[in-house]
Design a protein around this motif. Structure first.
Motif, PDB file in Angstrom:
ATOM      1  N   ARG A 119       4.764  52.008   1.587  1.00 29.71           N
ATOM      2  CA  ARG A 119       5.893  51.852   2.508  1.00 29.71           C
ATOM      3  C   ARG A 119       5.745  52.697   3.766  1.00 29.71           C
ATOM      4  NH1 ARG A 119      10.891  52.260  -1.827  1.00 29.71           N
ATOM      5  NH2 ARG A 119       9.997  50.790  -3.341  1.00 29.71           N
ATOM      6  N   SER A 120       4.848  53.684   3.739  1.00 29.78           N
ATOM      7  CA  SER A 120       4.634  54.514   4.925  1.00 29.78           C
ATOM      8  C   SER A 120       4.054  53.715   6.083  1.00 29.78           C
ATOM      9  CB  SER A 120       3.684  55.680   4.596  1.00 29.78           C
ATOM     10  OG  SER A 120       2.428  55.186   4.137  1.00 29.78           O
ATOM     11  N   ASN A 121       3.468  52.552   5.775  1.00 30.15           N
ATOM     12  CA  ASN A 121       2.953  51.673   6.828  1.00 30.15           C
ATOM     13  C   ASN A 121       4.113  50.805   7.317  1.00 30.15           C
ATOM     14  OD1 ASN A 121       1.630  49.944   8.540  1.00 30.15           O
ATOM     15  ND2 ASN A 121       0.124  49.247   7.047  1.00 30.15           N
ATOM     16  N   THR A 122       4.797  51.289   8.334  1.00 31.88           N
ATOM     17  CA  THR A 122       5.996  50.601   8.820  1.00 31.88           C
ATOM     18  C   THR A 122       5.692  49.265   9.478  1.00 31.88           C
ATOM     19  OG1 THR A 122       5.878  51.843  10.906  1.00 31.88           O
ATOM     20  CG2 THR A 122       7.247  52.768   9.131  1.00 31.88           C
ATOM     21  N   LEU A 123       4.427  48.988   9.760  1.00 32.46           N
ATOM     22  CA  LEU A 123       4.059  47.692  10.326  1.00 32.46           C
ATOM     23  C   LEU A 123       4.337  46.553   9.349  1.00 32.46           C
ATOM     24  CD1 LEU A 123       0.667  48.598  12.057  1.00 32.46           C
ATOM     25  CD2 LEU A 123       2.893  48.271  13.158  1.00 32.46           C
ATOM     26  N   LEU A 124       4.449  46.891   8.054  1.00 27.13           N
ATOM     27  CA  LEU A 124       4.715  45.876   7.042  1.00 27.13           C
ATOM     28  C   LEU A 124       6.180  45.456   7.004  1.00 27.13           C
ATOM     29  CD1 LEU A 124       2.579  47.360   4.109  1.00 27.13           C
ATOM     30  CD2 LEU A 124       1.921  45.580   5.735  1.00 27.13           C
ATOM     31  N   GLU A 125       7.041  46.203   7.704  1.00 21.89           N
ATOM     32  CA  GLU A 125       8.473  45.893   7.678  1.00 21.89           C
ATOM     33  C   GLU A 125       8.778  44.506   8.220  1.00 21.89           C
ATOM     34  OE1 GLU A 125      10.404  48.956   9.856  1.00 21.89           O
ATOM     35  OE2 GLU A 125      10.319  50.423   8.217  1.00 21.89           O
ATOM     36  N   LYS A 126       7.965  44.038   9.151  1.00 18.56           N
ATOM     37  CA  LYS A 126       8.237  42.750   9.793  1.00 18.56           C
ATOM     38  C   LYS A 126       7.763  41.561   8.966  1.00 18.56           C
ATOM     39  CE  LYS A 126       8.148  44.609  14.495  1.00 18.56           C
ATOM     40  NZ  LYS A 126       7.522  44.507  15.848  1.00 18.56           N
ATOM     41  N   ILE A 127       7.097  41.822   7.837  1.00 20.50           N
ATOM     42  CA  ILE A 127       6.612  40.731   6.988  1.00 20.50           C
ATOM     43  C   ILE A 127       7.662  40.402   5.942  1.00 20.50           C
ATOM     44  CG2 ILE A 127       4.845  40.003   5.353  1.00 20.50           C
ATOM     45  CD1 ILE A 127       2.888  41.832   6.740  1.00 20.50           C
ATOM     46  N   SER A 128       8.042  39.138   5.874  1.00 23.77           N
ATOM     47  CA  SER A 128       8.990  38.672   4.863  1.00 23.77           C
ATOM     48  C   SER A 128       8.232  37.910   3.774  1.00 23.77           C
ATOM     49  CB  SER A 128      10.043  37.758   5.492  1.00 23.77           C
ATOM     50  OG  SER A 128       9.436  36.553   5.929  1.00 23.77           O
ATOM     51  N   PHE A 129       8.923  37.625   2.679  1.00 26.06           N
ATOM     52  CA  PHE A 129       8.339  36.793   1.628  1.00 26.06           C
ATOM     53  C   PHE A 129       7.969  35.417   2.194  1.00 26.06           C
ATOM     54  CE2 PHE A 129      11.256  39.705  -0.566  1.00 26.06           C
ATOM     55  CZ  PHE A 129      10.410  40.269  -1.500  1.00 26.06           C
ATOM     56  N   CYS A 171      -3.356  48.824   7.010  1.00 28.17           N
ATOM     57  CA  CYS A 171      -3.655  47.568   7.699  1.00 28.17           C
ATOM     58  C   CYS A 171      -2.719  47.346   8.892  1.00 28.17           C
ATOM     59  CB  CYS A 171      -3.581  46.389   6.732  1.00 28.17           C
ATOM     60  SG  CYS A 171      -1.906  45.919   6.262  1.00 28.17           S
ATOM     61  N   THR A 172      -3.180  46.507   9.807  1.00 25.05           N
ATOM     62  CA  THR A 172      -2.393  46.176  10.997  1.00 25.05           C
ATOM     63  C   THR A 172      -2.200  44.665  11.061  1.00 25.05           C
ATOM     64  OG1 THR A 172      -3.297  48.084  12.193  1.00 25.05           O
ATOM     65  CG2 THR A 172      -2.244  46.347  13.507  1.00 25.05           C
ATOM     66  N   PRO A 173      -1.068  44.159  10.589  1.00 24.20           N
ATOM     67  CA  PRO A 173      -0.825  42.716  10.682  1.00 24.20           C
ATOM     68  C   PRO A 173      -0.746  42.275  12.145  1.00 24.20           C
ATOM     69  CG  PRO A 173       0.733  43.787   9.191  1.00 24.20           C
ATOM     70  CD  PRO A 173       0.037  44.871   9.940  1.00 24.20           C
ATOM     71  N   ARG A 174      -1.240  41.076  12.407  1.00 19.39           N
ATOM     72  CA  ARG A 174      -1.232  40.546  13.770  1.00 19.39           C
ATOM     73  C   ARG A 174      -0.621  39.137  13.787  1.00 19.39           C
ATOM     74  NH1 ARG A 174      -5.803  43.798  13.494  1.00 19.39           N
ATOM     75  NH2 ARG A 174      -5.964  45.318  15.210  1.00 19.39           N
ATOM     76  N   PRO A 175       0.678  39.050  13.582  1.00 20.92           N
ATOM     77  CA  PRO A 175       1.313  37.733  13.601  1.00 20.92           C
ATOM     78  C   PRO A 175       1.338  37.158  15.011  1.00 20.92           C
ATOM     79  CG  PRO A 175       2.971  39.456  13.476  1.00 20.92           C
ATOM     80  CD  PRO A 175       1.637  40.138  13.340  1.00 20.92           C
TER      81      PRO A 175
END
Length: 362
Positions: A119-129, A171-175
């Motif tokens: 959860r420390s990777n706040t970039l994951l907050e924008k990913i939904s199920f 990781c760095t998601p790139r939507p």
């Protein structure tokens, strides 16, 4: 499960849906289907090809070549094979079922359901199920910490949950608002279903898929001893491929089934037996992203929409030994499964699957 499985989408905008390579064949009788299977098998130099058709509740099967050429074993409706990314549709159904039972919207962020260290990777907050199921998460096709060289013919073997969570920490998601095929995202969808339900993936499969859809469970531990299973090939019949055994990414494409089992699954997807299942399936089959005027991405499933024709719901799959296709017509007991026991032959299996679905519709 490989990247090519989704790259075909734009190409299908101009897909010729009609007769296959046997130009003179009619689709009105069993001999015609056998001729088509035989023609494709010979023209493409395939080890084998198998066709399963559900038409108004009646099942018929056609084959050419061999499920295992060395043993001269032909395909039958109970022959096991790797379904590849068709597994993603199973995972989507499981995840939506678990979320529904827990009163969680699939538009919620996934971050609260991940381990504390991730959860420390706040970039994951924008990913939904939802983003995981329609490949819009921005996560790459595969996690970058996978070792694809130590066991190249079984690339998912040996990649476990600790590897996945380690990768997600940094990781760095790139939507980009588009649907970009991700085995990582689909695998993570299965992992989250397990964490929320508090059950292993195999138990979730049994509870939500195998029992209600009348499909027999085939654990990886039993595959080696199974005699009626197809042999997959990478390039030619001199280049056998081992079955893939995946751990944490199994929800993205690790299942093995028979054609009869896939038709049972498609039949109940097309005509749900109860209201709860119908709600989940309606949700799964709602288009979310438009790829071309004819192709849309739902939750795991895709649609093919041709003018004056019913919408086809479909998914294909591929491993290093198999190319597969599954499609059905909603609210009609019409479905098709295609199996080719060779890698990278989705051009054959997909085209044949669409062709047959259009013909049995008309």
């Amino acid at each position: 499960m490989r990247k090519y499985i989704f790259c075909y989408l734009v190409a299908f905008a101009t897909l010729f849906i009609g007769s296959c390579q046997n130009k003179g064949a009619s689709y009105n009788g069993s001999s015609a289907y056998n001729e088509i299977a035989d023609s494709l098998q010979k023209a493409e130099k395939l080890p084998g090809i198998f066709i399963g058709i559900l038409d108004n509740g009646k099942r018929t099967y056609y084959s050419a070549g061999f499920a295992d050429p060395d043993k001269k074993m032909v395909f039958d409706s109970a022959t096991l094979f790797e379904i590849g990314s068709i597994s993603k549709t199973f995972t989507a159904y499981i995840l939506e079922s678990v979320l529904k039972e827990k009163n969680i919207s699939d538009s919620n962020s996934i971050i609260s359901y991940l381990p504390d260290s991730v959860r420390s990777n706040t970039l994951l907050e924008k990913i939904s199920f939802y983003n995981l199921l329609n490949h819009s998460s921005g996560l790459p096709r595969l996690p970058e910490n996978m070792d694809l060289t130590s066991n190249p013919m079984s690339p998912y073997d040996g990649y476990y949950a600790d590897h996945l969570f380690s990768y997600l920490k940094t990781c760095t998601p790139r939507p980009d608002g588009k649907s970009n095929f991700s085995n990582l995202g689909a695998g993570l969808a299965g992992v989250l279903a397990q964490r929320i339900a508090g059950k292993p993936y195999e138990s979730l499969l049994a509870q939500y898929i195998f029992q209600p859809f009348s499909i027999k469970q085939h654990p990886d531990s039993t595959i080696a001893a199974t005699t009626n299973k197809a042999q997959g090939y990478f390039t030619t019949i001199n280049n056998q491929s081992p079955y893939w055994f995946a751990d944490v990414l199994a929800p993205a494409g690790g299942l093995k089934c028979s054609a009869d089992e896939i038709l049972s699954y498609l039949e109940k997807m097309a005509a749900p037996e109860n209201g709860s299942s119908q709600q989940i399936i309606e949700h799964l089959l709602t288009p979310t992203i438009t790829v071309t005027p004819e192709i849309k991405v739902c939750r795991a499933w895709h649609t093919m929409e041709k003018k004056d024709s019913p919408v086809i719901y479909w998914h294909n799959g591929g491993t290093y030994g198999f190319s597969t296709f599954a499609g059905f017509l909603k609210e009609k007991k019409k479905a098709v499964v295609i199996v080719v026991n060779q890698f990278n032959k989705n051009k054959v299996s997909d085209k044949l699957g669409f062709s047959i679905l259009e013909k049995i519709t008309n």
